[in-house]
Design a protein around this motif. Structure first.
Motif, mmCIF file in Angstrom:
data_model
loop_
_atom_site.group_PDB
_atom_site.id
_atom_site.type_symbol
_atom_site.label_atom_id
_atom_site.label_comp_id
_atom_site.label_asym_id
_atom_site.label_seq_id
_atom_site.Cartn_x
_atom_site.Cartn_y
_atom_site.Cartn_z
ATOM 1 N N SER A 74 0.837 -1.214 0.000
ATOM 2 C CA SER A 74 0.000 0.000 0.000
ATOM 3 C C SER A 74 0.865 1.254 0.000
ATOM 4 C CB SER A 74 -0.905 0.016 1.232
ATOM 5 O OG SER A 74 -1.780 -1.078 1.205
ATOM 6 N N ASP A 133 -5.937 -1.612 -4.696
ATOM 7 C CA ASP A 133 -5.251 -2.099 -3.496
ATOM 8 C C ASP A 133 -6.126 -3.140 -2.801
ATOM 9 O OD1 ASP A 133 -3.639 -2.507 -1.359
ATOM 10 O OD2 ASP A 133 -3.509 -0.403 -0.733
ATOM 11 N N GLU A 134 -5.799 -4.408 -3.023
ATOM 12 C CA GLU A 134 -6.568 -5.530 -2.488
ATOM 13 C C GLU A 134 -8.067 -5.401 -2.769
ATOM 14 O OE1 GLU A 134 -5.060 -7.654 0.382
ATOM 15 O OE2 GLU A 134 -3.266 -6.485 0.798
HETATM 16 MG MG LIG Z 1 -2.109 -2.830 2.197
#
Ligand SMILES: [Mg+2]
Ligand SMILES: Nc1ncnc2c1ncn2[C@@H]1O[C@H](COP(=O)(O)OP(=O)(O)O)[C@@H](O)[C@H]1O
Lengths: 304, 230
Positions: free
Chosen positions: B44, B164-165
């Motif tokens: 991240s 992000d995920e």
């Molecule tokens: Mg992360």
């Protein structure tokens, strides 16, 4: 910023206000309570000022004239005093000997004994006088001195000596009440400001993640800030309206009790005269407060 | 020079934690990259360096040959319009409908209402969400929320999509549909950077994989699999 964007940020602000109903309700209730507190303080202040005023107007200094001084001379002196427009003097009233007697009789309830006594004396024993009301209780000393200095030859006596104790006690009390009132009012106002600041800060805190999202999708600082300011203004406005309503309700609710405690008092009539001003002040104060609160609170969520 | 270049980038957070340690890599226009690694590896943080949410403590991030840290604060919102972002938690605005959430991206750019109306319904159709455009986020499922989030991320045709995920909170079927949409977006020429834990997703893609560990890049394969070594 283009007009289309301006219209959009205004709409955003409105939506923040009316869509998140629970948060808005909680925020508005707390600000309403703060404003209500200020409103009560203002009304109490009005009441106390009114009482002080009426007490102050009852204080006066009487200048009694020798019997040898005729009415024309007294009226001349009255005119002279008025024309000098001495700033400490609020009003001068002439009380003739006849009027003085009439008042005295009325005060004694037209009692038979007094009438008999007066008949025995055979003439009116009361002197004519000028009753002088000062603008401020602290002015009586100076006025008294001045009268003696200018008109000593006509004066039988002035009654300041007799009233001196009362006047100075009252003066202390009035200063105390006034200062206390101002201090209390300021305290209330400060509390209300702090509470509002904190409440708006908390309601923005609940939205902190959204500010982050707005930044991520490319919203400028202004585009995030203006809706928040609109929201703050709406909080303040709604709270001011509610607080005003509660305030009016309170006055009507306590009126019967006030009537019982003090005769001839109708606080609905008394406050009715000031009510529009008070509501106006509350709304302006509320809006300003809401605006400033959100202005300060949003700062930390903007791009640094 | 590639579209995105990270040169010796390190990131030390305020509390002294070093989340990125001398990272260098380059990303080309049109690539589809999977960024993998265990939780806390710095994925991240690396992404934030790219879309200018955080700035390097050392080293330089270039976007289109331009040093990101030299972009003026006032220009940053405009700069971010080069990117679209989707996250594990969707980050939809809860007080706005599906339509309004997607429209917001275009509204802040000052597009006209008519244009916004057309484009939002268009993208919602592509994401299969047009029939729910008047719902609020809490009224739709996680997979649907992510599709709305994806619609919002790409409606302004960004050059880079950062995910992000995005499948972290989704069931396997919803996850697969999101990945398919990512591939579709990539096929239109948008660079996609996907940070993920999902091994099955990465293995199926057969695209470039960057593996991170403790703030460093430990592998960079053009046709990678999800392998965590050591
Ligand atoms: Mg992360
Ligand atoms: N704002 C922050 N302040 C301090 N430490 C942070 C911050 N953000 C992330 N970290 C730390 O940096 C490390 C890497 O985080 P992150 O980039 O989110 O990893 P990943 O996305 O790979 O799970 C983690 O140990 C995390 O605790």
């Amino acid at each position: 910023m283009k007009t289309i964007k301006l219209a959009r940020v205004l709409r955003e602000g409105w939506q923040n206000f009316y869509r998140d109903k629970w948060l808005t309700l909680a925020t508005v209730i707390i600000i309403t309570l703060s404003l209500y507190l200020i409103g009560v303080a203002i009304f109490l202040g009005f009441g106390v000022l009114h009482v002080i005023d009426s007490v102050e107007n009852r204080i006066n200094i009487s200048m009694y004239f020798d019997f040898t001084v005729d009415e024309n001379k007294i009226l001349e002196i009255k005119k002279e005093l008025e024309e000098k427009s001495i700033k400490q003097i609020q009003s001068i009233t002439y009380i003739s000997r006849e009027k003085a007697l009439e008042d005295f009789m009325k005060q004694e309830g037209d009692s038979k004994e007094i009438k008999d006594a007066l008949d025995m004396i055979g003439e009116n024993p009361l002197p004519a006088s000028l009753v002088i009301v000062a603008n401020d209780t602290s002015d009586y000393d100076g006025i008294d001195k001045y009268l003696h200095q200018e008109y000593d030859e006509y004066i039988m006596n002035t009654n300041l000596e007799k009233n001196k104790g009362v006047i100075s006690e009252l003066q202390k009390f009035i200063v105390f009440v006034r200062n206390g009132g101002i201090l209390l009012g300021m305290l209330f106002a400060i509390i209300a400001i702090l509470v509002t600041l904190n409440t708006v800060r908390m309601s923005l805190y609940a939205h902190r993640k959204e500010f982050e999202v707005m930044r991520l999708v490319g919203a400028s600082n202004l585009y995030i800030k203006i809706p928040t300011l609109v929201e703050g203004i709406l909080y303040g406005f709604a709270s001011a309206l509610l607080a005003s309503m509660f305030l009016i309700g309170t006055i009507f609710a306590i009126n019967p009790f006030a009537k019982q405690i003090i005769e001839n008092v109708n606080i609905v009539d008394f406050y009715g005269k000031n009510i529009t001003q008070v509501i106006l002040v509350m709304i302006i104060f509320g809006i300003t407060l809401g605006f400033i609160s959100s202005f300060l609170a949003i700062q930390r969520y903007l791009e640094k | 020079m590639k579209l995105i270049n990270l040169e010796n980038v390190s990131k030390e957070y305020n509390d002294g934690f070093i989340a990125l340690d001398n990272v260098t890599c380059a990303i080309d226009q049109g690539e589809f990259i999977s960024l993998v690694g265990s939780s806390g590896a710095g994925k991240s943080t690396l992404l934030k360096m790219i879309y200018a949410d955080e700035f390097p403590s050392e080293g330089t991030v270039y976007f289109g040959g331009r040093d990101i840290s030299e972009i003026k604060r006032k220009i940053l919102p405009h700069f971010r319009r080069n990117f679209g972002t989707v996250f594990q938690d969707f980050k939809l605005l809860q007080q706005k409908t599906v339509f309004e959430n997607v429209a917001y991206t275009l509204e802040v750019q000052g597009k006209s209402d008519a244009q916004i109306y057309d484009e939002v319904h268009n993208i919602l159709k592509i994401m299969g969400m047009d029939d729910k455009s008047d719902k609020y986020p809490y009224q739709i499922s996680g997979g649907e929320q992510q599709r709305v989030s994806l619609a919002r991320a790409v409606i302004h045709r960004p050059r880079v999509l950062i995910a992000d995920e995005p499948t972290g909170n989704l069931d396997p079927i919803s996850a697969l549909s999101i990945v398919k949409l990512l591939l579709k977006i990539n096929s239109f020429g948008t660079t996609v950077i996907l940070a993920t834990h999902d091994k099955s997703v990465v293995d199926k893609l057969n695209r470039r994989v960057i593996l991170m560990d403790k703030g460093r890049i430990v592998r960079d394969d053009m046709h990678g699999k999800y392998i965590i070594s050591g």
